[in-house]
Design an enzyme around this catalytic site. Structure first.
Site, mmCIF file in Angstrom:
data_model
loop_
_atom_site.group_PDB
_atom_site.id
_atom_site.type_symbol
_atom_site.label_atom_id
_atom_site.label_comp_id
_atom_site.label_asym_id
_atom_site.label_seq_id
_atom_site.Cartn_x
_atom_site.Cartn_y
_atom_site.Cartn_z
ATOM 1 C CD GLU A 140 -2.000 -2.187 1.248
ATOM 2 O OE1 GLU A 140 -0.879 -2.582 1.617
ATOM 3 O OE2 GLU A 140 -2.940 -2.955 1.006
ATOM 4 C CG HIS A 209 -10.893 -6.859 7.437
ATOM 5 N ND1 HIS A 209 -10.015 -7.630 8.146
ATOM 6 C CD2 HIS A 209 -10.506 -6.936 6.150
ATOM 7 C CE1 HIS A 209 -9.141 -8.166 7.321
ATOM 8 N NE2 HIS A 209 -9.403 -7.770 6.096
#
Lengths: 404, 429
Positions: A140, A209
């Protein structure tokens, strides 16, 4: 979809005013902004009439229409438009922008061959090729930085975080480079990136998440943050974000991807800095965004049955806040309830509470109340998860409390 | 010491020289964009003993190479022309004088904060950047003054930026660690190490995109400079992977000066041979003597040509040394005096001067003229910076957003950037 009409005529139709002066909107002198009035079909759900002039709507309906979004939900009985799900609306917006400008590209994990883990980029790699819809390795920080470097040198990347939480790994690039390089380079380099991805609490996805990153990013100078909540504003905000010269973070929500709505066939974009009036009302202003909008609307149904008249505003622009729409509402109702999914500490609601107190303190009849998620890592167990997030029953109770 | 990655350096064809720079064979040329596999044969015969040993100087200086050639060949093989030699010399002198002036100005209180000087490493900057065109990009770290100067940013603009004046290359908003220039494609200047490497990867990605998607003629390459400390950072590895995977036109240049502030490279790295990390990702890794501008230039030529031909990235480790401390705030007490003396004797500017004079490419007088010219240039830059105005309050809110609508809509319904106080820098945002 209803229209909002510019000018004093419409304003008086809305409600009784607070005795303090309401300043008229005067945005026509801003360069680059086209006529604010917009349009489309005539009637809304019938509860309010805005006295629109149909000639105005005809004239504008074929042009690119910036929506200043004081609109109620789409009237599904309208003849034009097509129905689709929210993720399809995002895809449509993205595809239209990629067709329009060859510099727009997408990068992220599984955006290409897989079509995106939430199918937002489905079919795009086949159409545009593997370089324009780039499947990145799992890095990322590096691919966000790569997007930023590409933006500085002429491209317009849309960077997808498979889950917003993963962008924590890209925080270095988002904060230091994305937000700051335009300034530290003395304005020489622009960074027209869009960073998007799903966040929020899903169905038992676990703590990592289920994060809400808007609170972490909100302090970064130089970026804008928007949150979409309906197919209509998802497409509009996606397009606006891509066209913007500023770096924009577009927050989507995992549970909203399958919302269905009819959206206009003609091209439109939503204004990045404006809030959306969901339900005009008199008694209390409820400010919300993303998924909580739906919890609020559920609560609103109950409240209406109990005789309350809440005004619901989807703030949409998390940074900066649209203090005009919010302010007008506060001046009308004098009570504010903020309902958000963000954490209690340092969340968007906390900032919004501060902003409202600072700017509209004199108009408040009660302290601003903010309902946020518990400061708790989202548990896996369904019951616990439910209790960390604000539920409609709590919203009803809060409104009743505020309106005493 | 193993390395060097091509045998085709024109002037190193003799038997003797092959001992100094053993060639390695590269695998055959490019395959398709997606997920190609290829094998890279690198001779692993030479393993240098490193653990806890002081660093060896495995690659010899230019002087020795020249001596060798004189002995073995009747013709003297010269690596550069006179014009090129003078350009290189001038650039290195500019870097050195400028940095020395920075130190003076800092101690006189004209510039503040963290200032990282490049003395001793000029060969790397000059060796690479003087081969680039204006449209090629350079990405650097906080030790970026000389990279900016080599790339073409004027000494005035850099000095003004250091003084925090409005005429600086970033209007005084960036400072020492953020030298940007759109005109010269200097993409910064980054304060955190490793931060610039993904940005460089992105710039290289744009080159590839322009060629393959926009079908433009684009041969631009990107050179990313960073240090030995950065080579232990995740961003470095992530970018090596992506650059090799997508065959991006980028050159990763490690300025290995052995020290990350007070942390020796040998104490912080499990395998200190950074060039080896290139082949692990599928790109050539090269080690070169970074105190020798001609050697650096030869390696750079090869790497840049590779990138322009679309053959992908290269990792170049330059063995170099900084004569001063990490920054002007660093007392530099940790480094061994003997080590400093050893590298001071390999000063790249002295070496090039000797080469030019001994090979009759330039006279001492010509070089002195250049030095004088540069001295005047740097003095003038200081005067210019001194005389320039400081930024006014009105500049505070500019440039935060490319589109200032990003400051949002105020309570009165107008965009905040329309507020007259906005241009005065006093608006509430």
């Amino acid at each position: 979809m209803s229209a909002i009409i510019h000018g004093a005529g419409a304003a008086t139709a809305l409600t009784t005013f607070h005795s303090k002066k309401l300043v008229a909107r005067s945005r026509t002198n801003l360069p680059g902004r086209s006529k604010r009035c917009i349009v489309a079909s005539g009637s809304d759900d019938g509860s309010k009439s805005f006295g629109s002039s149909s000639s105005l709507s005809l004239r504008h309906s074929h042009k690119l229409i910036p929506n200043n979004a004081v609109a109620t939900k789409v009237d599904t009985s309208a003849t034009t438009g097509h129905e689709l799900l929210l993720f399809e609306a995002l895809q449509e917006g993205l595809e239209e922008e990629m067709d329009r400008d060859p510099h727009v590209c997408v990068m992220g994990e599984d955006v290409g061959h897989y079509g995106g883990s939430y199918k937002v980029t489905k079919g795009l790699a086949d159409k545009f090729g593997d370089l324009r819809v780039l499947d990145t390795p799992i890095c990322e920080n590096a691919f966000t930085g790569m997007g930023i470097g590409a933006a500085m040198t002429g491209l317009r990347p849309v960077i997808e975080g498979m889950n917003m939480g993963f962008l924590l790994l890209a925080f270095n690039q988002i904060s230091n480079n994305c937000g700051m390089l335009h300034y530290t380079s003395g304005g020489q380099f622009t960074i027209p990136v869009v960073i998007r991805g799903p966040g929020g609490v899903g169905r038992q996805l676990g703590a990592e998440h289920s994060q809400r990153l808007e609170s972490y990013f909100q302090s970064i100078p130089g970026i804008q943050m928007v949150a979409c909540s309906t197919p209509y504003n998802a497409k509009g905000l996606m397009k606006a974000a891509i066209r913007s010269e500023n770096p924009v973070i577009l927050f989507e929500h995992v549970l909203l991807y399958n919302l269905k709505e009819k959206i206009p066939d003609e091209e439109y974009i939503c204004n990045l800095e404006e809030a959306e009036m969901v339900r005009p009302g008199e008694h209390i202003t409820i400010l919300t965004y993303s998924r909580m909008r739906y919890h609020v609307m559920q609560a609103a149904k109950i409240l209406v049955n109990k005789g309350y008249d809440p005004e619901v505003i989807d703030i949409r622009s998390l940074k900066p806040f649209d203090l005009y729409t919010i302010g007008n509402s506060v001046k009308k109702t004098h009570r504010v309830l903020i309902v958000e999914e963000c954490m209690r500490t340092g969340g968007i609601g906390a900032s919004l509470t501060a902003a409202i107190n600072e700017n509209f303190h004199d108009y408040l009849d009660a302290p601003v109340m903010c309902l946020s998620s518990q400061d708790v890592p989202t548990p896996y167990a369904g019951t616990l998860e439910e209790w960390t997030v604000v539920q409609p029953a709590q919203i009803v109770t809060a409104v009743e409390q505020l309106c005493q | 010491m193993a390395t060097s990655f091509s045998a085709t350096l024109p002037l190193h064809g003799s038997q003797e020289n092959r001992l100094l720079l053993p060639p390695i064979r590269l695998a055959p040329p490019p395959s398709s964009f997606l997920g190609f596999t290829r094998s890279l044969t690198i001779p692993s015969s030479r393993r240098l003993y490193h653990a806890h040993a002081a660093r060896r100087s495995p690659v010899v200086g230019v002087q020795e190479v020249v001596k060798e050639k004189k002995v073995t060949n009747s013709l003297v093989c010269i690596l550069i022309t006179k014009e090129e030699g003078l350009v290189l010399y001038e650039d290195m002198i500019l870097g050195r004088s400028f940095e020395d002036m920075c130190a003076q100005m800092y101690y006189r209180g004209k510039m503040f904060g963290f200032v990282h000087l490049y003395n001793g490493q000029e060969a790397v900057s000059t060796g690479f950047i003087k081969l680039l065109t204006q449209s090629d990009s350079v990405v650097s770290t906080y030790r970026d003054h000389v990279h900016a100067l080599s790339k073409g940013v004027s000494a005035r603009a850099v000095m003004s930026e250091l003084f925090g004046k409005v005429t600086g290359c970033c209007r005084g908003q960036g400072g020492s660690m953020h030298m940007f220039s759109k005109e010269h494609n200097m993409l910064g200047g980054f304060a955190f190490i490793g931060e610039g490497i993904p940005v460089a990867t992105g710039a290289a990605f744009t080159s590839k995109y322009k060629r393959e998607v926009l079908k433009q003629d684009c041969e631009d390459v990107t050179v990313a400079f960073f240090g030995d400390g950065t080579c232990n950072n995740g961003q470095f590895y992530e970018c090596l992977n992506m650059a090799a995977l997508y065959k991006l036109p980028i050159i990763f240049v490690v300025e290995n000066n052995l020290w990350a502030i007070g942390m020796s490279h040998l104490r912080s790295t499990s395998d200190p041979e950074i060039w080896k990390k290139g082949p692990a990702f599928g790109m050539p890794g090269v080690h070169v003597d970074g105190m020798d501008v001609l050697k650096v230039r030869e390696v750079a030529k090869e790497a840049v040509t590779r990138a322009r031909r679309g053959e992908g990235p290269t990792l170049v480790e330059c063995e170099t040394y900084r004569f001063r401390g990490h920054s002007l705030a660093d007392p530099d007490e940790l480094r061994d005096a003997a080590e400093k003396a050893k590298y001071a004797a390999r000063d790249p500017i002295t070496a090039l001067k000797k080469y030019l004079v001994e090979n009759k490419l330039a006279s001492e007088g010509e070089l002195k003229t250049i030095e004088k010219k540069i001295d005047e240039l740097v003095e003038e830059a200081v005067e210019f910076a001194d005389a320039s105005p400081q930024p006014g309050r009105s500049q505070l809110l500019e440039n935060v957003f490319a589109d200032p609508k990003g400051f949002g809509i105020g309570p009165d319904g107008r965009y905040r950037c329309e507020d007259p106080k906005f241009t005065q820098g006093t608006a509430q945002v």
